[in-house]
Design an enzyme around this catalytic site. Structure first.
Site, PDB file in Angstrom:
ATOM      1  N   ARG A  89      44.141  88.508  39.371  1.00 28.08           N
ATOM      2  CA  ARG A  89      44.483  89.280  38.176  1.00 28.08           C
ATOM      3  C   ARG A  89      44.260  88.495  36.899  1.00 28.08           C
ATOM      4  O   ARG A  89      44.076  89.077  35.828  1.00 28.08           O
ATOM      5  CB  ARG A  89      45.914  89.813  38.293  1.00 28.08           C
ATOM      6  CG  ARG A  89      46.033  90.956  39.297  1.00 28.08           C
ATOM      7  CD  ARG A  89      47.466  91.365  39.552  1.00 28.08           C
ATOM      8  NE  ARG A  89      48.193  90.408  40.353  1.00 28.08           N
ATOM      9  CZ  ARG A  89      48.220  90.416  41.694  1.00 28.08           C
ATOM     10  NH1 ARG A  89      47.549  91.343  42.352  1.00 28.08           N
ATOM     11  NH2 ARG A  89      48.917  89.525  42.358  1.00 28.08           N
ATOM     12  N   GLU A 126      54.914  80.642  47.526  1.00 27.21           N
ATOM     13  CA  GLU A 126      56.270  80.982  47.926  1.00 27.21           C
ATOM     14  C   GLU A 126      56.359  81.270  49.420  1.00 27.21           C
ATOM     15  O   GLU A 126      57.392  81.098  50.031  1.00 27.21           O
ATOM     16  CB  GLU A 126      56.771  82.211  47.151  1.00 27.21           C
ATOM     17  CG  GLU A 126      57.019  81.951  45.688  1.00 27.21           C
ATOM     18  CD  GLU A 126      55.760  82.085  44.847  1.00 27.21           C
ATOM     19  OE1 GLU A 126      55.880  82.062  43.622  1.00 27.21           O
ATOM     20  OE2 GLU A 126      54.650  82.190  45.399  1.00 27.21           O
TER      21      GLU A 126
END
Length: 201
Positions: A89, A126
Site C-alpha cells: 500500500r 507481528e
C-alpha cells in the site's frame, strides 16, 4: 507495509480511530480526515486481529488528494529527491507524492520481486517474518529520500526500509505514514529518526 493489526486485548485503543479526540503530526483536521476513512476489519488476517483498512481513503479522490497535498506541505516540495514506497500500500502513497512533486519513485519490495542485484533486510512481523529488498543502484550518493507507508505498527518494516535506503546510498529525508498505532511503540523504535503520522491512535 507494516500490517495494521492489533491483538484482541488492544481493541479499546483501536476504537479511538473514530473518536472525536483524534491527533496527528499535521494537526487535527488531517487526523480527522484519515480517521473518517479507516475501516476496522475484525479477525483479519487471523482470528483475534483487528485490521485497519485504508482502502476507503484511497478510493475517495478528494480525501486522497488532501492527504497527499498535506504530506508534501509538511515535508516541503524541495526537501527530497525521490520517494520510497513500501510494498504494497505504500506504493499508492509514494506514486502520488512523486507525481505531485516531479520526483522519482522507488519501490521497496518483498524478497524475490526485483530483477536486478538488490540489498535485502529481514525483520519480524507481528505474526511472522519477512524480507524486503531494494535495488543496489536505486539511489545516487546523497540522494534525499522520503519514505512512505500506510501504517506504522511495531516499526520492524519501517526500520528495515530505512536501513535499506541508507545501505543503497540514500539519505533519509523523512518518514511518513497515514496511520500510526502509537501503543505498539514503532516511533520509539525508529528514534532518533523523525516520524510523521497523519493520524495516531
Amino acid at each position: 507495509m507494516e500490517d495494521a493489526v492489533v491483538v484482541e486485548g488492544e481493541r479499546t485503543a483501536v476504537t479511538e480511530t473514530h473518536s472525536t479526540g483524534v491527533r496527528g503530526d499535521s494537526g487535527p483536521e488531517a487526523a480527522k480526515l484519515v480517521a473518517s476513512r479507516v475501516l476496522d476489519v475484525p479477525d483479519f488476517p487471523k482470528p483475534g486481529v483487528m485490521f485497519k483498512d485504508l482502502m476507503p481513503l484511497f478510493a475517495d479522490g478528494e480525501a486522497f488528494r488532501q492527504v497527499i497535498d498535506g504530506i508534501v506541505a509538511y515535508h516541503g516540495r524541495d526537501s527530497f529527491d525521490a520517494v520510497v514506497g513500501i510494498e504494497a500500500r505504500g506504493f499508492v502513497v509514494a506514486a502520488a507524492i512523486a507525481y505531485a512533486t516531479g520526483v522519482g519513485v522507488v519501490p521497496v519490495r518483498k524478497a524475490g520481486k526485483l530483477p536486478r542485484p538488490a540489498y535485502s533486510a529481514s525483520y519480524a512481523l507481528e505474526y511472522g517474518e519477512a524480507t524486503l529488498e531494494v535495488h543496489e543502484d536505486a539511489f545516487t550518493a546523497g540522494h534525499r529520500v522520503l519514505v512512505v507507508d500506510d501504517v506504522l505498527a511495531t516499526g520492524g518494516t519501517a526500520e528495515a526500509t530505512l536501513d535499506l535506503v541508507e545501505r543503497a546510498g540514500g539519505t533519509v529525508a523523512g518518514f511518513t505514514v497515514l496511520l500510526e498505532l502509537g501503543f505498539l511503540g514503532g516511533r520509539e523504535r525508529l528514534a532518533p529518526r523523525p516520524v510523521h503520522a497523519l493520524l495516531t491512535v
